[in-house]
Design an enzyme around this catalytic site. Sequence first.
Site, PDB file in Angstrom:
ATOM      1  N   VAL A 125      16.493  22.323  77.715  1.00 21.57           N
ATOM      2  CA  VAL A 125      17.914  22.231  77.368  1.00 21.57           C
ATOM      3  C   VAL A 125      18.706  23.275  78.132  1.00 21.57           C
ATOM      4  O   VAL A 125      18.290  24.429  78.243  1.00 21.57           O
ATOM      5  CB  VAL A 125      18.103  22.467  75.849  1.00 21.57           C
ATOM      6  CG1 VAL A 125      19.573  22.440  75.479  1.00 21.57           C
ATOM      7  CG2 VAL A 125      17.329  21.451  75.045  1.00 21.57           C
ATOM      8  N   CYS A 126      19.870  22.861  78.648  1.00 26.21           N
ATOM      9  CA  CYS A 126      20.827  23.813  79.219  1.00 26.21           C
ATOM     10  C   CYS A 126      22.216  23.437  78.694  1.00 26.21           C
ATOM     11  O   CYS A 126      22.341  22.686  77.729  1.00 26.21           O
ATOM     12  CB  CYS A 126      20.776  23.814  80.741  1.00 26.21           C
ATOM     13  SG  CYS A 126      21.385  22.292  81.508  1.00 26.21           S
ATOM     14  N   ALA A 127      23.257  23.928  79.326  1.00 26.99           N
ATOM     15  CA  ALA A 127      24.609  23.682  78.821  1.00 26.99           C
ATOM     16  C   ALA A 127      25.029  22.220  78.989  1.00 26.99           C
ATOM     17  O   ALA A 127      25.557  21.602  78.065  1.00 26.99           O
ATOM     18  CB  ALA A 127      25.610  24.597  79.519  1.00 26.99           C
TER      19      ALA A 127
END
Length: 376
Positions: A71-73
């Site tokens: 997960v990232c932004a």
Amino acid sequence: MSTTITTNELAKKIVNKEDTFILDVRNTDEFKKWKIEGEKVTIMNEPYFNLLDGVELIANKVQKDQEVIVVCAKGGSSQMIVAELEEDGFTNAYNLEGGMKAWSEHLEPVKIGSLQDGGSIYQFVRLGKGCLSYLIESNGEAIIVDTARMIDQYETFVANKGIQINHLIDTHLHADHISGGRKLAEKVGATYYLPPKDAAEVRFNYTALEEGNDIVIGNTTVKVNPIYSPGHTIGSTTLIIDDTYLLTGDILFIESIGRPDLAGKAEDWVGDLRDTLYNRYKELPGNLIVLPAHYSFAEELDKDGKVSARLGDLYQNNSGLQVNNENEFRKMVTENLPDQPNAYQEIRKTNMGKINPEEERQKEMETGPNRCAVHG
């Protein structure tokens, strides 16, 4: 092309309490403020830039055949890390499509129960932000309460059910998220309700949500009975549905109580908050099912993925309802406050109709957790 997982698929895993391992590659400051949570979620934070030259930092901590959701932004950096993991021999690495931005917008509908006339009430759980909204349907008609900004998800739901939205209600002027109630009401030709004491500065027409003015939906046995219950805001209004469900807005939560400071009125409203919680609600039947507008902890989701509790049980278990000394209560709700919600002043102005930010700006304004509660 990296393997992806959608927010819908991830939501189902969390609601079903499946073991879920998440690698969050955002910077540590952002991770500490807001992350994906769940009863069976294990999460590791390793900033993206530490993994650019290889995934050795995590390779020794995770099995190569273990499912890893990265997960990232927004879903870009995490996609690159998934590719790195695959190169290193990981066989079950998935990129969360759209990242935390998409996770913030997902609504998971969960059936709460049935009404006396055969209708139903549904809770829409916004897992990425802890917001809760409600759809009550009877005889082909529906009311939605505390509507989120993503109105298309409600439209899809009612289309699949073959029901018509007749009423949209906000229990108060929200400060942590942008309401979709007025927009959806205009789109489908429904009535939009707002408590008049919260509407002094609004720039649009609305129908007053006031105590004594019942709203009937479907068969006449299903009534929405508004009860004036100030404290979180001066206009906060509770709804009793079908003499069974108590929609408390941001006044009372399962493990906490509402904060009175988001309009800069903590000292003025703390007395109202105490009166609502310690007097007015105490006069209500203890078997009413409390359905709040937010939750703070993943543990508040029950085995079916919903957030609810008997009012009588909350008077036994919720620490915010155990402070009998008025001065101690006042101190708790004015001095023991978390950080205020992201862009909350801008969100309030948007919900008043004073400003109309672009869609991307609205998404940015809503990022981060809700912070509407005081924890005793």
